[in-house]
Design a protein around this motif. Sequence first.
Motif, short mmCIF file in Angstrom:
data_model
loop_
_atom_site.label_atom_id
_atom_site.label_comp_id
_atom_site.label_asym_id
_atom_site.label_seq_id
_atom_site.Cartn_x
_atom_site.Cartn_y
_atom_site.Cartn_z
N TRP A 1 -19.10 -102.48 -0.46
CA TRP A 1 -18.17 -101.77 0.43
C TRP A 1 -18.28 -100.25 0.29
N GLU B 1 -16.92 -99.71 6.74
CA GLU B 1 -16.57 -100.02 8.12
C GLU B 1 -16.67 -101.52 8.36
N ASP C 1 -10.04 -101.94 0.47
CA ASP C 1 -9.67 -100.56 0.15
C ASP C 1 -8.71 -100.50 -1.04
N ARG D 1 -25.31 -103.83 5.03
CA ARG D 1 -24.69 -104.34 6.24
C ARG D 1 -24.60 -105.86 6.12
N GLN E 1 -9.99 -105.38 5.45
CA GLN E 1 -10.27 -103.98 5.09
C GLN E 1 -9.21 -103.45 4.13
N THR F 1 -20.28 -103.34 9.09
CA THR F 1 -21.29 -102.73 9.96
C THR F 1 -21.95 -101.53 9.30
#
Length: 363
Positions: free
Chosen positions: A48, A15, A348, A57, A344, A11
Amino acid sequence: MTETGRVAVMTAPGELAYQEYPVPTAAPDELVLEIARANVCGSELHIWNGKHPVKKRGGLGHEMLGVVRELGARRQVDNRGEPLAVGDRVVVTYFQTCEECFQCLQGDRNLCDRAYEFFAKQPEEAPHFHSAFATHYVVHPKQHVFKVPDAIPDAVAAGANCALSQVMFGISKTPLGYGATFLIQGAGGLGLNAIPVAKELGARVIVIDGVASRLEQAKAFGADHTIDMSEVTDVDARVELVRSLTDGRGPDVALEVTGVPAAFGEGLEHVRRGGTYLVMGNLSPGATVPFDPGYVTRKALTIRHVDRYEGRWLAKAIDFLAANLERYPFDHLVDAEFGFDRIQDALDQSLARTVTRAAVVLR
């Protein structure tokens, strides 16, 4: 009831959310796949962390293996002409080749002006499943698709697009061959895949990275020498070390797959006079490094920047894997697997470089 699938959606940079949509029906020239697994490629990390030139996005993921769920009436064979059936495992170019734009008509199909016409769509737009971090995927009419031989495991086949196809295509644009010296900057997915390609051409390979576990993988893939940037911290010292390994000249060909702008400036120093520098990792806009055109002229360097690859190279990548499964540890390229609800974490940890190659596994 209509079956639904899920799409992981960025988004905003950093995120992630999940969205649910009806699983589409295949149009006559389409395939609908169920995603088996999708790798975290360096391109995802550029997106990312907000450093991608365009995408801010939308759906993520492109390096994947899918299983045919439904075939369109006119999509009964793959791009080799091999028959397809429900349940077949396939790999797909994440971009299309339109065969109509200026670049395609020039023969530069990897530069197709409409390459991302579907990949760039937001998931809100039907048929919704445009990216690989999802439960399903729609293969559009002008994407290349190839059936995966039974002998190639899921975890290996997923890396054919894009890491292996990309480095095979890029290296084909250089004079790398038997007896040449080849320097690889970066031992991530692209760098590790480049090692066996170079070794099969008869080259001697040197790899630079700053993560010990990646360098261990590089050795397992056949690197002749590795240089740990955390130990040899000075650029000049690294240049001298590389020269000492290449008869005082520097490598014939060097490959940048770090995505770090400073690596470009260093690479120019490494390459021997008259050598070739292949750049594929840097694509973030606005990042600059000092550049001395006179230095490049005096060294008579050839600098090649390669964007994407031609779709037929995905077939070559599958053939390369089938021929070399026992020679190289392709099954160890992915060192961390995550469930669909942990995308995620996969992103990360990949960004933090605590893993070399992460995979999102759905089956």
